[in-house]
Design a protein around this motif. Structure first.
Motif, PDB file in Angstrom:
ATOM      1  N   ALA A   1       0.845  -1.186  -0.238  1.00 34.48           N
ATOM      2  CA  ALA A   1      -0.179   0.045   0.032  1.00 34.48           C
ATOM      3  C   ALA A   1       0.873   0.971   0.113  1.00 34.48           C
ATOM      4  O   ALA A   1       0.485   2.094  -0.854  1.00 34.48           O
ATOM      5  N   LEU A   2       1.818   1.159   0.617  1.00 31.76           N
ATOM      6  CA  LEU A   2       2.976   2.345   0.905  1.00 31.76           C
ATOM      7  C   LEU A   2       3.542   2.617  -0.639  1.00 31.76           C
ATOM      8  O   LEU A   2       3.551   3.527  -0.882  1.00 31.76           O
ATOM      9  N   PHE A   3       3.828   1.504  -1.036  1.00 29.02           N
ATOM     10  CA  PHE A   3       4.555   1.483  -2.436  1.00 29.02           C
ATOM     11  C   PHE A   3       3.394   2.211  -3.343  1.00 29.02           C
ATOM     12  O   PHE A   3       4.117   3.153  -4.196  1.00 29.02           O
ATOM     13  N   VAL A   4       2.431   2.054  -3.346  1.00 29.61           N
ATOM     14  CA  VAL A   4       1.121   2.432  -4.262  1.00 29.61           C
ATOM     15  C   VAL A   4       1.246   3.807  -4.061  1.00 29.61           C
ATOM     16  O   VAL A   4       0.973   4.776  -5.310  1.00 29.61           O
ATOM     17  N   GLN A   5       1.122   4.255  -2.746  1.00 26.79           N
ATOM     18  CA  GLN A   5       0.910   5.562  -2.604  1.00 26.79           C
ATOM     19  C   GLN A   5       2.120   6.599  -2.826  1.00 26.79           C
ATOM     20  O   GLN A   5       1.982   7.487  -3.740  1.00 26.79           O
ATOM     21  N   LEU A   6       3.233   6.068  -2.664  1.00 28.88           N
ATOM     22  CA  LEU A   6       4.617   6.700  -3.060  1.00 28.88           C
ATOM     23  C   LEU A   6       4.692   6.780  -4.667  1.00 28.88           C
ATOM     24  O   LEU A   6       4.911   7.832  -5.334  1.00 28.88           O
ATOM     25  N   SER A   7       4.311   5.790  -5.397  1.00 27.38           N
ATOM     26  CA  SER A   7       4.072   5.467  -6.733  1.00 27.38           C
ATOM     27  C   SER A   7       3.486   6.737  -7.354  1.00 27.38           C
ATOM     28  O   SER A   7       3.610   7.306  -8.186  1.00 27.38           O
ATOM     29  N   TYR A   8       2.125   6.812  -6.883  1.00 29.46           N
ATOM     30  CA  TYR A   8       1.212   7.657  -7.396  1.00 29.46           C
ATOM     31  C   TYR A   8       1.725   9.315  -6.943  1.00 29.46           C
ATOM     32  O   TYR A   8       1.762  10.481  -7.645  1.00 29.46           O
ATOM     33  N   LEU A   9       2.557   9.375  -5.582  1.00 26.28           N
ATOM     34  CA  LEU A   9       2.932  10.628  -5.403  1.00 26.28           C
ATOM     35  C   LEU A   9       4.029  11.050  -6.360  1.00 26.28           C
ATOM     36  O   LEU A   9       4.416  12.198  -6.839  1.00 26.28           O
ATOM     37  N   HIS A  10       4.923  10.151  -6.678  1.00 25.59           N
ATOM     38  CA  HIS A  10       5.950  10.260  -7.693  1.00 25.59           C
ATOM     39  C   HIS A  10       5.391  10.768  -9.249  1.00 25.59           C
ATOM     40  O   HIS A  10       5.828  11.761  -9.776  1.00 25.59           O
ATOM     41  N   ARG A  11       4.448   9.983  -9.705  1.00 26.52           N
ATOM     42  CA  ARG A  11       3.857  10.290 -10.946  1.00 26.52           C
ATOM     43  C   ARG A  11       2.927  11.794 -10.819  1.00 26.52           C
ATOM     44  O   ARG A  11       3.139  12.778 -11.656  1.00 26.52           O
ATOM     45  N   LEU A  12       2.574  12.023  -9.624  1.00 24.97           N
ATOM     46  CA  LEU A  12       2.045  13.205  -9.559  1.00 24.97           C
ATOM     47  C   LEU A  12       3.042  14.619  -9.623  1.00 24.97           C
ATOM     48  O   LEU A  12       2.715  15.688  -9.952  1.00 24.97           O
ATOM     49  N   GLY A  13       4.100  14.318  -8.836  1.00 24.73           N
ATOM     50  CA  GLY A  13       5.068  15.328  -8.923  1.00 24.73           C
ATOM     51  C   GLY A  13       5.765  15.548 -10.353  1.00 24.73           C
ATOM     52  O   GLY A  13       5.637  16.750 -10.919  1.00 24.73           O
ATOM     53  N   ASN A  14       5.896  14.246 -11.010  1.00 29.15           N
ATOM     54  CA  ASN A  14       6.366  14.310 -12.534  1.00 29.15           C
ATOM     55  C   ASN A  14       5.381  15.383 -13.280  1.00 29.15           C
ATOM     56  O   ASN A  14       5.792  16.205 -14.211  1.00 29.15           O
ATOM     57  N   TRP A  15       4.146  14.986 -13.138  1.00 32.64           N
ATOM     58  CA  TRP A  15       2.896  15.693 -14.007  1.00 32.64           C
ATOM     59  C   TRP A  15       3.096  17.165 -13.499  1.00 32.64           C
ATOM     60  O   TRP A  15       2.981  18.231 -14.264  1.00 32.64           O
TER      61      TRP A  15
ATOM     62  N   ALA B   1      -8.496   6.459  -3.576  1.00 34.32           N
ATOM     63  CA  ALA B   1      -8.706   7.911  -2.942  1.00 34.32           C
ATOM     64  C   ALA B   1      -8.235   8.678  -4.322  1.00 34.32           C
ATOM     65  O   ALA B   1      -8.607   9.644  -4.747  1.00 34.32           O
ATOM     66  N   TRP B   2      -7.030   8.131  -5.029  1.00 36.58           N
ATOM     67  CA  TRP B   2      -6.382   8.612  -6.097  1.00 36.58           C
ATOM     68  C   TRP B   2      -7.265   8.839  -7.257  1.00 36.58           C
ATOM     69  O   TRP B   2      -6.922   9.791  -7.838  1.00 36.58           O
TER      70      TRP B   2
END
Length: 430
Positions: free
Chosen positions: A45-59, A74-75
């Motif tokens: 679950a933490l990896f999924v959240q960090l992955s989405y955070l990383h993709r959000l940062g890139n965007w 929630a994403w």
């Protein structure tokens, strides 16, 4: 449902699922297996959240080059909202760009010059009219002080004194430029320029017209009033003197009448309220009529000939008669007794020409360019003798302008003059 519940309920359910799975593994395989499963679930679950955070940062760093993912949990709602905001932002930017393009187009089409300066008079932007008025080039002069670009003492004094309530008029490259500075915001100023050359020229023409008309009317009025005063002071005036005075007063009254009629004709020709009404004009009959009037004015003192080799035209019979008659009458007035006057109508290379040629006194070349000005006379004393109003050639010019034509003048002092009224071929009557 409350948005907070929409966020927290699914999140808590997913967390509870992890703990339930760990509890079941604890019960079935022991505590190590249960804790390991719960820890693995938390790590995933933490990896999924960090992955989405990383993709959000890139965007966020490069929205144009990265696409938002569909998301999970929630994403999904977060990315959907960001996508809507992005679309709204793109629409707003497009509308802003359209409004900016309209604004720039309007500024480019304005006849007034507009230049935007900062608080220390460095040029930020200007429209083409300001470039023409002030001799600027936005690509070259952007970022330079306007006082260094417009090197005029009056303009610099205007800036130093800061009295912007009244506009400043400058003479720049042969033009009269009216300038006004308007402060706006805290660190910006607008320099507005207006080309007042034509306005001043028209105002000068108006003043000259009033002065000349007053002068032309004052002379005959002085004569008439003077003779009336003589008649009142000498009731027993002999019949011969009274008749001579009455003749002179009649001549001066007729002169005033001609002057007023010519002024009214000029006013009508220049007015937009009297558009040109075209009709078929029998030019041959018109010129024969003008020639008859010229012979009557001459009283047999000149030889008037007519040559017609051109078609009829579409135009105003009344206006063309006025123009042609003025040219013919001028030739009669300024030709010595025994002179010849030739009226002709022929087709030119690319126009139609009514020419009046005389063998009169001629005109010095320095006067030719000003002959169509109102009340302009080469020899004022001779003009009084010939009873001219000084408006004939001005009427000719305006009639020809209304018909799309122009007046050509050539003359040799002592030999004669030729006046050619040129009409475009579009005036041809098929």
């Amino acid at each position: 449902m409350n948005p907070k519940l929409l966020f927290w309920v699914p999140a808590l359910l997913r967390l509870a699922t992890v703990f339930v799975a760990g509890g079941v593994a604890w019960w079935m395989a022991g505590p190590i297996a249960g804790l390991s499963l719960a820890l693995a679930g938390a790590v995933v679950a933490l990896f999924v959240q960090l992955s989405y955070l990383h993709r959000l940062g890139n965007w966020l760093d490069a929205p144009a080059s990265h696409r938002l993912p569909d998301g999970w949990g929630a994403w999904t709602d977060v990315f959907a909202r960001l996508y809507r905001l992005r679309r709204e932002d793109e629409r707003n930017q497009q509308e802003l760009a359209e409004w900016l393009a309209r604004f720039r187009q309007a500024m480019h089409l304005l006849p007034e010059g507009v230049a935007i300066m900062d608080d220390v008079l460095f040029l930020e932007w200007c429209n083409p009219a300001a470039e023409r008025h002030l001799g600027l080039t936005i690509e070259r002069d952007k970022g330079l002080r306007v006082t260094n670009l417009v090197r005029h003492p009056d303009f610099i004094d205007y800036i130093i004194l800061g009295r912007y309530e009244q506009p400043l008029t400058l003479s720049l490259r042969g033009r009269k430029i009216e300038c006004r500075i308007i402060p706006f915001e805290n660190r910006r100023q607008i320099l507005v320029t207006h080309d007042a050359t034509d306005t001043e020229r028209i105002e000068a023409m108006r003043r000259d017209f009033i002065a000349n008309a007053s002068h032309e009317l004052r002379t005959p009025l002085t004569v008439i009033v003077g003779f009336l005063e003589i008649a009142m002071s000498d009731p027993c005036m002999d019949a011969g003197t009274r008749e001579a005075h009455l003749k002179l007063m009649t001549e001066q009254g007729q002169r005033m009448q001609r002057l007023i009629e010519d002024m009214l004709t000029l006013s009508r020709l220049e007015s937009d309220e009297f558009p040109l009404r075209r009709e078929r004009v029998d030019v041959a009959a018109l010129i024969e009529s003008v020639a008859s009037e010229a012979r009557a004015l001459s009283g047999g003192r000149h030889e008037v000939t007519v040559e017609i080799d051109g078609p009829d035209v579409m135009g105003s019979m009344e206006e063309l008669r006025s123009a042609f008659a003025n040219l013919a009458s001028n030739a009669v007035r300024y030709s010595p007794q025994g002179g010849c006057i030739a009226l002709s109508w022929r087709r030119g290379d690319d126009d139609l020409q009514f020419a009046v040629k005389d063998c009169g006194i001629g005109i010095d070349p320095q006067h030719i360019s000003r002959l169509t000005e109102r009340f302009y006379r080469v020899d004022k004393s001779r003009s009084r003798e010939t009873q001219g109003t000084g408006l004939g050639l001005a009427i000719v010019k305006h009639v020809l302008l209304r018909h799309g034509g122009r007046l050509k003048i050539s003359s040799t002092p002592g030999e004669g003059s030729t006046f050619v009224a040129s009409l475009p071929n579009t005036s041809l009557q098929s």
